[in-house]
Design an enzyme around this catalytic site. Sequence first.
Site, PDB file in Angstrom:
ATOM      1  N   SER A  93       1.294  -7.675  -1.015  1.00  0.00           N
ATOM      2  CA  SER A  93       2.047  -8.684  -0.261  1.00  0.00           C
ATOM      3  C   SER A  93       1.279  -9.984  -0.047  1.00  0.00           C
ATOM      4  CB  SER A  93       2.533  -8.121   1.069  1.00  0.00           C
ATOM      5  OG  SER A  93       1.483  -8.052   2.004  1.00  0.00           O
ATOM      6  N   CYS A 117      -3.516 -18.534  21.815  1.00  0.00           N
ATOM      7  CA  CYS A 117      -3.386 -17.336  22.660  1.00  0.00           C
ATOM      8  C   CYS A 117      -2.240 -16.491  22.129  1.00  0.00           C
ATOM      9  CB  CYS A 117      -3.078 -17.720  24.103  1.00  0.00           C
ATOM     10  SG  CYS A 117      -4.363 -18.709  24.842  1.00  0.00           S
ATOM     11  N   THR A 168       0.809  -1.224   0.000  1.00  0.00           N
ATOM     12  CA  THR A 168       0.000   0.000   0.000  1.00  0.00           C
ATOM     13  C   THR A 168       0.837   1.268   0.000  1.00  0.00           C
ATOM     14  OG1 THR A 168      -1.814  -1.087   1.135  1.00  0.00           O
ATOM     15  CG2 THR A 168      -1.714   1.289   1.371  1.00  0.00           C
TER      16      THR A 168
END
Length: 340
Positions: A58, A272, A12
Amino acid sequence: MKKILILYTGGTIGMVRTKEGYQPQTGGIRRLLSEVPDLGMEGMPVYDLIEFDRLIDSSDVTVEDWNRIARTVEAHYNAYDGFVVLHGTDTMAYTASALSFQLAHLNKPVILTGSQIPLCELRSDANDNLITSMLFAASDRLHEVCLYFGGKLLRGNRAVKVSSDGLNAFSSPNIPPLAEAGIRLNYRENELLPASDLPLTVTDLSPVPIAVLKIFPGIQYRVFEPILTEGLSGLVLEAFGAGNIPGGEEALLPFIRRAAEHDAVIVVCSQCLKGEVSLGTYATSMGLKRAGAVSGYGMTTEAAVTKLTYLFSLGLPRDEIRRLMEVNLRGEMSSEREFI
Ligand code: ASP
């Protein structure tokens, strides 16, 4: 004066608006950089720019792109004090992890950055990400692959993309940022990797058949049976908590055992974001340990996948790969586990 090499791979940061949506454009980044006033200010390092021939979103990144970045750093290693890799955000954490393994004994900063809003647009976050990355790339304190974004310098192989639209898009949940950019650039000296006396060694990666399997309650393991064949070299299991998987009728273990019989390297990571896998703490993870799975400890999935790719690309025997997956190679897991 410090000299930095900027590599533009796409993403970007240098994209322009087209009828098909945002896309990178050949030659675009050179013009955009020439219009950034801070780059010419006193205190800034000087820079050269290499724009890659294949400019990508990407999402399209491949191991060949990682090899191209690593080999470009190697080719220009002695001529520059540091490197800034401009990259799309979607897979930046994967690329940062891959490069951290590819570039062994790195003694200079390699900083990946990008932006959520293109440099050419209003309110772009590209300006700070670029300028501050250049300053970190000129630092004598850094000897590793880092990712700078939204005011934080993160270890590359600890970073994850946490927001698809926030300007604070990256985090390294398991270790604090290596530095934060406030009025000053504040380093956490005790988190930084030490310099190396050995010469830089670059490894090309090869594509490796690896699967990532995220466990969820009610998972129908049979669905995955067709992929657990001898064609699978590595399996990253994203398990619950400290590495637990559900037992019961639809048990995963028989399938894992089959994959292990086919000599796949099975690595257990946690869903987690913080903490570590501890195989055998609960009965629900003991079976994995017995089946020959190894622990990813606090590694991100991005780090586990790229580390597996790296170790397979080195051509090591599978037992050595299993051993090294549990060894801290580049700060991707906690330092109580020895560097080798
Ligand atoms: N899709 C873009 C990319 O990863 C997103 C970005 O750069 O922010 O290349």
